[in-house]
Design a protein around this motif. Sequence first.
Motif, mmCIF file in Angstrom:
data_model
loop_
_atom_site.group_PDB
_atom_site.id
_atom_site.type_symbol
_atom_site.label_atom_id
_atom_site.label_comp_id
_atom_site.label_asym_id
_atom_site.label_seq_id
_atom_site.Cartn_x
_atom_site.Cartn_y
_atom_site.Cartn_z
ATOM 1 N N VAL A 120 31.135 -50.006 65.242
ATOM 2 C CA VAL A 120 31.958 -49.515 64.134
ATOM 3 C C VAL A 120 33.328 -49.421 64.451
ATOM 4 C CG1 VAL A 120 32.131 -47.140 63.001
ATOM 5 C CG2 VAL A 120 29.876 -47.907 63.797
ATOM 6 N N ASN A 121 34.217 -50.042 63.807
ATOM 7 C CA ASN A 121 35.570 -50.276 64.054
ATOM 8 C C ASN A 121 36.591 -49.487 62.848
ATOM 9 O OD1 ASN A 121 34.373 -52.477 62.327
ATOM 10 N ND2 ASN A 121 36.374 -53.582 62.614
ATOM 11 N N SER A 122 37.589 -49.193 63.380
ATOM 12 C CA SER A 122 38.674 -48.466 62.630
ATOM 13 C C SER A 122 40.232 -49.245 62.489
ATOM 14 C CB SER A 122 38.469 -47.129 62.828
ATOM 15 O OG SER A 122 39.569 -46.473 62.110
ATOM 16 N N TYR A 123 40.604 -49.263 61.322
ATOM 17 C CA TYR A 123 42.298 -49.425 61.558
ATOM 18 C C TYR A 123 42.766 -48.352 60.980
ATOM 19 C CZ TYR A 123 40.712 -54.446 61.420
ATOM 20 O OH TYR A 123 40.224 -55.681 61.487
ATOM 21 N N GLY A 124 41.994 -47.193 60.720
ATOM 22 C CA GLY A 124 42.854 -45.856 60.498
ATOM 23 C C GLY A 124 42.506 -45.034 61.223
ATOM 24 N N TRP A 125 42.458 -44.981 62.681
ATOM 25 C CA TRP A 125 42.338 -44.175 63.670
ATOM 26 C C TRP A 125 43.223 -43.241 64.268
ATOM 27 C CZ3 TRP A 125 44.377 -44.699 68.180
ATOM 28 C CH2 TRP A 125 45.089 -45.990 68.640
ATOM 29 N N ARG A 126 44.660 -43.685 63.627
ATOM 30 C CA ARG A 126 45.560 -42.738 64.156
ATOM 31 C C ARG A 126 46.699 -43.226 62.774
ATOM 32 N NH1 ARG A 126 48.765 -46.242 68.636
ATOM 33 N NH2 ARG A 126 49.376 -47.962 67.743
ATOM 34 N N ASP A 127 47.640 -41.818 62.451
ATOM 35 C CA ASP A 127 48.661 -42.151 61.578
ATOM 36 C C ASP A 127 50.053 -43.079 62.069
ATOM 37 O OD1 ASP A 127 50.313 -40.471 63.075
ATOM 38 O OD2 ASP A 127 49.786 -38.535 62.103
ATOM 39 N N LEU A 128 50.877 -43.312 61.176
ATOM 40 C CA LEU A 128 52.035 -43.995 61.578
ATOM 41 C C LEU A 128 52.823 -43.538 62.769
ATOM 42 C CD1 LEU A 128 53.064 -44.882 57.877
ATOM 43 C CD2 LEU A 128 51.907 -46.245 59.772
ATOM 44 N N ASP A 129 52.541 -41.975 62.935
ATOM 45 C CA ASP A 129 53.258 -41.498 64.032
ATOM 46 C C ASP A 129 52.564 -41.450 65.413
ATOM 47 O OD1 ASP A 129 55.544 -40.707 62.445
ATOM 48 O OD2 ASP A 129 54.698 -38.889 61.844
ATOM 49 N N ARG A 130 51.361 -42.336 65.165
ATOM 50 C CA ARG A 130 50.451 -42.508 66.349
ATOM 51 C C ARG A 130 49.891 -41.152 66.684
ATOM 52 N NH1 ARG A 130 55.120 -45.099 67.569
ATOM 53 N NH2 ARG A 130 55.754 -43.672 69.400
ATOM 54 N N LYS A 131 49.427 -40.372 65.906
ATOM 55 C CA LYS A 131 48.441 -39.138 66.182
ATOM 56 C C LYS A 131 47.236 -39.626 65.675
ATOM 57 C CE LYS A 131 51.854 -36.324 67.338
ATOM 58 N NZ LYS A 131 52.910 -37.154 67.610
ATOM 59 N N PRO A 132 46.361 -39.280 66.685
ATOM 60 C CA PRO A 132 44.769 -39.669 66.379
ATOM 61 C C PRO A 132 44.313 -38.875 65.023
ATOM 62 C CG PRO A 132 45.044 -38.860 68.547
ATOM 63 C CD PRO A 132 46.280 -38.652 67.979
ATOM 64 N N THR A 133 43.482 -39.763 64.150
ATOM 65 C CA THR A 133 42.948 -39.294 62.987
ATOM 66 C C THR A 133 41.398 -39.508 63.129
ATOM 67 O OG1 THR A 133 43.289 -41.255 61.835
ATOM 68 C CG2 THR A 133 44.934 -39.445 61.533
ATOM 69 N N PRO A 134 40.720 -38.891 64.044
ATOM 70 C CA PRO A 134 39.461 -39.062 64.366
ATOM 71 C C PRO A 134 38.303 -38.848 63.113
ATOM 72 C CG PRO A 134 39.745 -36.843 65.155
ATOM 73 C CD PRO A 134 41.148 -37.554 64.555
ATOM 74 N N ARG A 135 38.827 -38.045 62.179
ATOM 75 C CA ARG A 135 37.823 -38.000 61.087
ATOM 76 C C ARG A 135 37.740 -39.138 60.132
ATOM 77 N NH1 ARG A 135 35.790 -32.630 60.333
ATOM 78 N NH2 ARG A 135 37.019 -31.236 61.622
ATOM 79 N N ASN A 136 38.429 -40.173 60.454
ATOM 80 C CA ASN A 136 38.263 -41.483 59.809
ATOM 81 C C ASN A 136 36.970 -42.174 60.080
ATOM 82 O OD1 ASN A 136 38.908 -44.774 60.655
ATOM 83 N ND2 ASN A 136 40.013 -44.218 58.546
ATOM 84 N N PHE A 137 36.122 -41.800 61.260
ATOM 85 C CA PHE A 137 34.877 -42.385 61.706
ATOM 86 C C PHE A 137 33.841 -41.419 61.119
ATOM 87 C CE2 PHE A 137 37.435 -44.377 65.009
ATOM 88 C CZ PHE A 137 36.566 -45.583 65.097
ATOM 89 N N ASP A 138 34.043 -40.257 60.465
ATOM 90 C CA ASP A 138 32.938 -39.241 60.337
ATOM 91 C C ASP A 138 32.057 -40.015 59.293
ATOM 92 O OD1 ASP A 138 34.294 -37.396 61.797
ATOM 93 O OD2 ASP A 138 34.428 -35.871 60.356
ATOM 94 N N ALA A 139 32.316 -40.500 58.260
ATOM 95 C CA ALA A 139 31.389 -41.069 57.203
ATOM 96 C C ALA A 139 30.684 -42.217 57.711
ATOM 97 C CB ALA A 139 32.064 -41.570 55.995
ATOM 98 N N ALA A 140 31.293 -43.196 58.750
ATOM 99 C CA ALA A 140 30.578 -44.135 59.396
ATOM 100 C C ALA A 140 29.484 -43.577 60.502
ATOM 101 C CB ALA A 140 31.623 -45.210 60.223
ATOM 102 N N MET A 141 30.074 -42.407 61.058
ATOM 103 C CA MET A 141 28.895 -42.022 62.184
ATOM 104 C C MET A 141 27.750 -41.420 61.244
ATOM 105 S SD MET A 141 30.022 -42.101 65.293
ATOM 106 C CE MET A 141 29.357 -41.050 66.248
ATOM 107 N N ARG A 142 28.083 -40.834 60.014
ATOM 108 C CA ARG A 142 26.825 -40.435 59.410
ATOM 109 C C ARG A 142 26.066 -41.323 58.886
ATOM 110 N NH1 ARG A 142 30.772 -36.568 57.183
ATOM 111 N NH2 ARG A 142 31.056 -37.999 55.575
ATOM 112 N N GLU A 143 26.580 -42.340 58.527
ATOM 113 C CA GLU A 143 25.926 -43.574 58.012
ATOM 114 C C GLU A 143 25.075 -44.098 59.182
ATOM 115 O OE1 GLU A 143 26.238 -47.089 54.758
ATOM 116 O OE2 GLU A 143 28.061 -46.827 56.235
ATOM 117 N N ALA A 144 25.678 -44.205 60.405
ATOM 118 C CA ALA A 144 24.948 -45.050 61.487
ATOM 119 C C ALA A 144 23.774 -44.098 62.081
ATOM 120 C CB ALA A 144 25.922 -45.157 62.434
#
Length: 448
Positions: free
Chosen positions: A71-95
């Motif tokens: 499961v790979n993400s291009y949106g795992w952090r914002d432009l200020d390099r702060k993590p945005t972990p909820r980007n993975f939430d939907a993929a985790m539910r599906e997995a």
Amino acid sequence: MSQLRENPVAVAIVLAALLMGSQAFAVDATAQNSTLRDRVGGGNIVTHLTGAPTAQMYQALRGVGAKLGRVNSYGWRDLDRKPTPRNFDAAMREAHRHGITPIILLEYDGSYQFLERPQPIGSYDDWFAAGQVLSRRFRPNGEWARENGIYGWGATVFTAINEPDVLANIPRDDYRDALAGFADGVHSIDATLRVVPGGFATCNSAADATLRGYGPAIAGLLEDGRLDGIDLHTYYNAKWYPLTRGREFSAQTCFDRVKAAMALKRDINFYATEFNVSRDGAWEDPNLAARLFLTAFWDEVGVVGSDGKRSATVLALPWNLGDTGRFEGPGYAMAASEAPWKPDSRAKTLRTVLALAGDMTFTALDVRAGRFTLENDSAQLMVWQDLPGWTETPGTVWEVQLPEWAERAELWGWDGKRRDIRVSAGKAVISGLAGNETYMLRLPKPRR
């Protein structure tokens, strides 16, 4: 059902599908006693995609009987390099819904620094924070699992920065610091989680054991154990990486060369988040590609450690199980059709192998002789890489030392069962083989 009772492999396929169902099971692909099925899966399951591409991948994973998904993400952090972990939430539910254990990959491409708003790779501290946040949320029984009432399931392998050696425009010191921070951040939450650099391409594509210098840059992190192992992508190709010319063109050879280039003393693990046999050029025939895929599969899952005996492969993910060729062309596409997914010849071979040996564990590996043995409570499987350069004695006769309990055997190839053989304890001599391919001998255990 009468046909199923007469065909144990068909039974295994049906049971695997029923067991996977909609329930998720915890899979630890890093355990030395993990089954073959625990080590096999596919990707990419990209977090920003919904609908058909993702559904197609889950159909493919279920269709072959695999358990892992990258499961790979291009949106795992914002432009200020702060993590945005909820980007993975939907993929985790599906997995979880599909019973697939996720392998998390944080994408980063050095070209991002040339965008209108640059995204440099970031500092040790940036990556430490990312490692902490993502592992705290997505490890087994982590924040995400507790929020969703899920027990005993989550990601145990975290990877970052896929194929940095292709563009090779990330400064090596910055790359090392990023992985050091990521590993330290993950391990500050749970020391048992595994951190691995995203896959490398250039040992395979350019015969560069230094991986454009990125291998030696992280040697210290592999030596001290912060990184569990190395991920090497292997695309076997008739022109550029012809496995038909022997083990010189193998995953094992690249693994050994890369470790030597880093001068490692620690015995690290092997990961393969992408591999396949290219169905083009001299290998365009789908049956030939499937025959060679069987050899490639056992090469990938049969990689050994420094002593030549220890199973070193943690995971092996063929690329691309879900694609019909619509996205990247036909060379590596392993689907014959979409909606519903249907396997091409290579995917059929993978499905057969996992039906035969998916619930077995390795009991012996001899890469130089091209022989592997796996076993479970119901059967033993012997594998022979009967190709020039892959075994010491290639040919049309297979001499096999059998266990005392052996009464019958089944000879299997890339296209299914070839014949039933009456055997007895001692040595079996299987003659009349065509040679130049990989064979599997299944020994059902007598019922007592």
